[in-house]
Design an enzyme around this catalytic site. Structure first.
Site, PDB file in Angstrom:
ATOM      1  N   HIS A   1      38.678 -20.281 -22.764  1.00 19.44           N
ATOM      2  CA  HIS A   1      37.788 -19.179 -22.390  1.00 19.44           C
ATOM      3  C   HIS A   1      38.414 -18.348 -21.269  1.00 19.44           C
ATOM      4  CE1 HIS A   1      34.104 -20.944 -24.268  1.00 19.44           C
ATOM      5  NE2 HIS A   1      34.736 -22.071 -24.049  1.00 19.44           N
TER       6      HIS A   1
ATOM      7  N   TYR B   1      32.184 -25.342 -17.936  1.00 19.67           N
ATOM      8  CA  TYR B   1      33.548 -25.668 -18.370  1.00 19.67           C
ATOM      9  C   TYR B   1      34.035 -26.984 -17.755  1.00 19.67           C
ATOM     10  CZ  TYR B   1      33.365 -20.576 -19.041  1.00 19.67           C
ATOM     11  OH  TYR B   1      33.000 -19.298 -19.384  1.00 19.67           O
TER      12      TYR B   1
ATOM     13  N   HIS C   1      37.541 -19.172 -27.725  1.00 19.55           N
ATOM     14  CA  HIS C   1      36.100 -19.035 -27.940  1.00 19.55           C
ATOM     15  C   HIS C   1      35.810 -18.094 -29.114  1.00 19.55           C
ATOM     16  CE1 HIS C   1      31.974 -18.183 -25.793  1.00 19.55           C
ATOM     17  NE2 HIS C   1      31.818 -18.790 -26.942  1.00 19.55           N
TER      18      HIS C   1
ATOM     19  N   LYS D   1      32.924 -12.751 -30.034  1.00 23.65           N
ATOM     20  CA  LYS D   1      33.254 -12.403 -28.653  1.00 23.65           C
ATOM     21  C   LYS D   1      34.742 -12.114 -28.565  1.00 23.65           C
ATOM     22  CE  LYS D   1      29.820 -15.497 -26.546  1.00 23.65           C
ATOM     23  NZ  LYS D   1      29.165 -14.865 -25.425  1.00 23.65           N
TER      24      LYS D   1
ATOM     25  N   CYS E   1      36.405 -13.175 -25.907  1.00 21.71           N
ATOM     26  CA  CYS E   1      36.848 -14.336 -25.115  1.00 21.71           C
ATOM     27  C   CYS E   1      37.815 -15.210 -25.906  1.00 21.71           C
ATOM     28  CB  CYS E   1      35.613 -15.140 -24.707  1.00 21.71           C
ATOM     29  SG  CYS E   1      35.976 -16.612 -23.731  1.00 21.71           S
TER      30      CYS E   1
HETATM   31 ZN   LIG Z   1      34.158 -17.951 -23.721  1.00 20.79          ZN
END
Ligand SMILES: [Zn+2]
Length: 138
Positions: free
Chosen positions: A10, A39, A115, A121, A123
């Site tokens: 991420h 995380y 991610h 996303k 990310c």
């Molecule tokens: Zn992420």
């Protein structure tokens, strides 16, 4: 112990050059009502690898994938206008490879993803799956 199948990379969604730390992310996540940082590891701008949530505890970083994964987050991921950008410093790139190698050795068979492989996303603002594919070959 949990079975780890996925190591998910991420970004922190922070602007390039802003020197946030794991403690900041922990504070933001707790402000959302979470019990801890989402995380398992945070990579600072200077390459420092900070521990987050304990590895034996499921994280909160990727919907539908938390039970059997580890979440690794680097500080950055956005430009000054908060658009997705691969802002990884050389130190962060080196630490990511070091940490991912360690995790792949610790959890044989686990694969590395970004991610964005599991969600709509940007990310982590780069193609982690492709970039780290070689690390998963044993
Ligand atoms: Zn992420």
């Amino acid at each position: 112990m949990r079975t780890i199948k996925e190591i998910i990379v991420h970004c922190a969604d922070t602007p390039e050059g802003r020197d946030n730390k794991a403690a900041d992310i922990k504070r933001w996540h707790k402000a959302q009502g979470w019990k801890d940082i989402g995380y398992h590891y945070v990579i600072d701008l200077d390459g420092t690898i900070e521990p987050g949530r304990p590895l034996e505890t499921a994280g909160a970083h990727c919907t539908g994938h938390n039970a059997n994964s580890i979440g690794v987050c680097y500080i950055g991921g956005c430009d000054a206008k908060m658009q997705p950008k691969d802002t990884r410093t050389d130190e962060q790139k080196a630490s990511l490879i070091l940490l991912l190698k360690y995790l792949v050795a610790k959890y044989p068979g686990a694969k590395i993803y970004g991610h964005k492989d599991f969600a709509q996303k940007a990310c982590p603002s780069f193609d982690a799956k492709a970039e780290y594919a070689d690390l998963c070959k044993s």
